[in-house]
Design an enzyme around this catalytic site. Structure first.
Site, mmCIF file in Angstrom:
data_model
loop_
_atom_site.group_PDB
_atom_site.id
_atom_site.type_symbol
_atom_site.label_atom_id
_atom_site.label_comp_id
_atom_site.label_asym_id
_atom_site.label_seq_id
_atom_site.Cartn_x
_atom_site.Cartn_y
_atom_site.Cartn_z
ATOM 1 N N LYS A 36 0.814 -1.231 0.000
ATOM 2 C CA LYS A 36 0.000 0.000 0.000
ATOM 3 C C LYS A 36 0.847 1.281 0.000
ATOM 4 O O LYS A 36 0.450 2.279 -0.589
ATOM 5 C CB LYS A 36 -0.961 0.005 1.191
ATOM 6 C CG LYS A 36 -2.102 -0.981 1.011
ATOM 7 C CD LYS A 36 -3.110 -0.871 2.131
ATOM 8 C CE LYS A 36 -4.165 -1.967 1.979
ATOM 9 N NZ LYS A 36 -5.169 -1.922 3.034
ATOM 10 N N ASP A 86 -10.125 2.541 2.264
ATOM 11 C CA ASP A 86 -10.253 1.762 3.508
ATOM 12 C C ASP A 86 -11.072 2.508 4.571
ATOM 13 O O ASP A 86 -11.924 1.922 5.240
ATOM 14 C CB ASP A 86 -8.868 1.453 4.098
ATOM 15 C CG ASP A 86 -8.199 0.265 3.406
ATOM 16 O OD1 ASP A 86 -8.901 -0.537 2.767
ATOM 17 O OD2 ASP A 86 -6.964 0.148 3.511
ATOM 18 N N ARG A 121 1.686 -0.721 19.957
ATOM 19 C CA ARG A 121 2.806 -1.414 20.630
ATOM 20 C C ARG A 121 4.012 -0.490 20.686
ATOM 21 O O ARG A 121 4.595 -0.265 21.727
ATOM 22 C CB ARG A 121 3.109 -2.691 19.841
ATOM 23 C CG ARG A 121 4.193 -3.549 20.391
ATOM 24 C CD ARG A 121 4.286 -4.843 19.621
ATOM 25 N NE ARG A 121 4.605 -4.631 18.204
ATOM 26 C CZ ARG A 121 4.697 -5.603 17.304
ATOM 27 N NH1 ARG A 121 4.467 -6.849 17.667
ATOM 28 N NH2 ARG A 121 5.003 -5.327 16.051
ATOM 29 N N VAL A 140 4.846 2.968 20.889
ATOM 30 C CA VAL A 140 4.048 4.157 21.210
ATOM 31 C C VAL A 140 4.452 5.349 20.335
ATOM 32 O O VAL A 140 3.608 6.157 19.928
ATOM 33 C CB VAL A 140 4.180 4.500 22.717
ATOM 34 C CG1 VAL A 140 3.354 5.723 23.071
ATOM 35 C CG2 VAL A 140 3.744 3.307 23.553
ATOM 36 N N ARG A 198 5.120 5.509 17.288
ATOM 37 C CA ARG A 198 4.415 5.532 15.996
ATOM 38 C C ARG A 198 2.990 6.084 16.173
ATOM 39 O O ARG A 198 2.482 6.796 15.314
ATOM 40 C CB ARG A 198 4.353 4.119 15.390
ATOM 41 C CG ARG A 198 5.705 3.597 14.951
ATOM 42 C CD ARG A 198 5.586 2.280 14.215
ATOM 43 N NE ARG A 198 5.063 2.459 12.867
ATOM 44 C CZ ARG A 198 4.528 1.479 12.149
ATOM 45 N NH1 ARG A 198 4.420 0.268 12.636
ATOM 46 N NH2 ARG A 198 4.085 1.722 10.931
HETATM 47 P P1 NDP Z 1 0.866 -3.019 9.181
HETATM 48 O O1 NDP Z 1 1.902 -4.078 9.087
HETATM 49 O O2 NDP Z 1 1.034 -1.758 8.402
HETATM 50 O O3 NDP Z 1 0.690 -2.548 10.720
HETATM 51 C C1 NDP Z 1 0.719 -3.468 11.728
HETATM 52 C C2 NDP Z 1 0.294 -2.816 13.070
HETATM 53 O O4 NDP Z 1 0.009 -3.871 13.990
HETATM 54 C C3 NDP Z 1 1.369 -1.961 13.713
HETATM 55 O O5 NDP Z 1 0.750 -0.938 14.437
HETATM 56 C C4 NDP Z 1 2.069 -2.962 14.642
HETATM 57 O O6 NDP Z 1 2.671 -2.358 15.778
HETATM 58 C C5 NDP Z 1 0.889 -3.774 15.106
HETATM 59 N N1 NDP Z 1 1.216 -5.143 15.491
HETATM 60 C C6 NDP Z 1 1.733 -6.109 14.712
HETATM 61 N N2 NDP Z 1 1.849 -7.264 15.405
HETATM 62 C C7 NDP Z 1 1.383 -7.004 16.655
HETATM 63 C C8 NDP Z 1 1.252 -7.782 17.831
HETATM 64 N N3 NDP Z 1 1.599 -9.072 17.864
HETATM 65 N N4 NDP Z 1 0.710 -7.207 18.932
HETATM 66 C C9 NDP Z 1 0.354 -5.917 18.899
HETATM 67 N N5 NDP Z 1 0.471 -5.110 17.824
HETATM 68 C C10 NDP Z 1 0.984 -5.653 16.709
HETATM 69 O O7 NDP Z 1 -0.511 -3.762 8.810
HETATM 70 P P2 NDP Z 1 -1.837 -3.080 8.238
HETATM 71 O O8 NDP Z 1 -2.066 -1.829 8.990
HETATM 72 O O9 NDP Z 1 -1.781 -3.021 6.756
HETATM 73 O O10 NDP Z 1 -2.971 -4.188 8.581
HETATM 74 C C11 NDP Z 1 -3.430 -4.391 9.903
HETATM 75 C C12 NDP Z 1 -4.602 -5.355 9.918
HETATM 76 O O11 NDP Z 1 -5.753 -4.807 9.299
HETATM 77 C C13 NDP Z 1 -4.351 -6.674 9.174
HETATM 78 O O12 NDP Z 1 -4.903 -7.722 9.958
HETATM 79 C C14 NDP Z 1 -5.118 -6.517 7.884
HETATM 80 O O13 NDP Z 1 -5.523 -7.771 7.356
HETATM 81 C C15 NDP Z 1 -6.320 -5.710 8.369
HETATM 82 N N6 NDP Z 1 -6.997 -4.950 7.303
HETATM 83 C C16 NDP Z 1 -8.314 -5.230 7.007
HETATM 84 C C17 NDP Z 1 -8.990 -4.513 6.039
HETATM 85 C C18 NDP Z 1 -10.434 -4.821 5.748
HETATM 86 O O14 NDP Z 1 -10.950 -4.361 4.716
HETATM 87 N N7 NDP Z 1 -11.126 -5.540 6.605
HETATM 88 C C19 NDP Z 1 -8.348 -3.436 5.281
HETATM 89 C C20 NDP Z 1 -6.967 -3.196 5.668
HETATM 90 C C21 NDP Z 1 -6.336 -3.946 6.642
HETATM 91 P P3 NDP Z 1 4.182 -1.738 15.729
HETATM 92 O O15 NDP Z 1 4.024 -0.353 15.150
HETATM 93 O O16 NDP Z 1 4.603 -1.737 17.132
HETATM 94 O O17 NDP Z 1 4.993 -2.652 14.846
#
Ligand code: NDP
Length: 265
Positions: A66, A102, A152, A154, A156
């Site tokens: 994206k 989105d 997680r 903070v 960001r």
């Molecule tokens: P990104 O990889 O960009 O972001 C991931 C986020 O999740 C970060 O804030 C990260 O924290 C956090 N994170 C990752 N692993 C963990 C964990 N184990 N515990 C706590 N926090 C965690 O992913 P996206 O933002 O693109 O996607 C996020 C979710 O949204 C996905 O599940 C995706 O499938 C879903 N989604 C659904 C859509 C829909 O239409 N229903 C549309 C778009 C997304 P940190 O910053 O600390 O790494």
């Protein structure tokens, strides 16, 4: 000639987008074909260029492309520019237009399908990645009383709060310990079957807990249910963001309720 569209991602086999857009096309009588394309992790731009050269008219973009799609676009819609992420591309004589549907998809699902108006509500947004970024501005447009971003990492969440201003605040998961009306899980924790370390006090019997992940119950939804909240997954958002993209490409709004109902069977 049948117009061609596609979704690019890695992985992509699980994507429901071809099914959703085929249903929209049937319903609205649009002559189009929509396929899923697995782009190599280092070959997104090349894959998109090949698709355009073969007559592609538009595309959706999913994980992990994206932000790259945002850089690839020649022009951005205002909402894509603010999100810094693109999930919808349109190809025309002037080049590539990038959009982000989105946030519109999430807001449509919450307000229209789930009958949860957001004005005056206290909203907790979990996560600060691409999905969270895309929904902040559309959520703020609904004029909630409060929007707290918990992440997680903070710092960001703080960056996003500073970027969007307008009463947005940031914290770690466990510091979000006051009751919220709506809690949206936009972390990728559910993908890994994990639960962010949330405070039970954020959830009440008046809370709607929304996991952007769809298709099966998640630790987040189980935790929210156990603490009295109403729960829902992100299938409605998926269909609504697709409908917004379809509208941008074809100028016709498909009926989403029947498609969501069919996917839930
Ligand atoms: P990104 O990889 O960009 O972001 C991931 C986020 O999740 C970060 O804030 C990260 O924290 C956090 N994170 C990752 N692993 C963990 C964990 N184990 N515990 C706590 N926090 C965690 O992913 P996206 O933002 O693109 O996607 C996020 C979710 O949204 C996905 O599940 C995706 O499938 C879903 N989604 C659904 C859509 C829909 O239409 N229903 C549309 C778009 C997304 P940190 O910053 O600390 O790494």
């Amino acid at each position: 000639m049948t117009d061609r569209y596609a979704v690019f991602g890695h992985p992509i086999a699980h994507s429901k987008s071809p099914q959703i857009h085929a249903a929209f096309a049937r319903q609205t009588g649009q002559d189009m074909r929509y396929e899923a394309i697995l782009a190599p992790l280092d070959g997104f731009a090349v894959s998109v260029a090949a698709f355009i050269a073969s007559g592609g008219r538009g595309a959706n973009v999913t994980v992990p492309f994206k932000q790259e799609a945002c850089r690839l676009a020649d022009r951005l819609s205002p909402r894509a520019r603010r999100a810094g992420a693109v999930n919808t591309l349109s190809f025309d004589a002037e080049g590539i237009l990038g959009d982000n549907t989105d946030g519109a998809g999430l807001v449509a699902d919450l307000t229209r399908n789930l009958l949860c108006p957001l004005a005056g509500k206290r909203i907790l947004l979990l996560g600060a990645g691409g999905a969270a970024r895309g929904v902040i501005e559309p959520l703020l447009d609904q004029q909630p009383a409060q929007l707290v971003i918990a992440n997680r990492t903070v710092s960001r969440a703080q960056e996003l709060a500073e970027l969007f201003g307008r009463g947005v605040s940031a914290c770690g998961f466990d510091a979000a310990d006051a009751p919220f009306d709506v809690i949206v899980n936009a972390t990728a924790a559910s993908l890994a079957g994990e639960l962010p370390p949330l405070s039970p006090q954020a959830f009440t019997s008046n809370t709607l807990a929304y996991d952007m992940m769809y298709g099966h119950d998640t630790p987040f939804l189980t935790f929210a249910r156990a603490h009295g909240a109403a729960v829902t997954d992100g299938l409605g958002m998926l269909v609504e963001q697709a409908a917004e993209a379809f509208y941008g490409w074809r100028g016709v709004r498909p009926d989403t309720a029947s498609v969501i109902a069919k996917l839930r069977i």
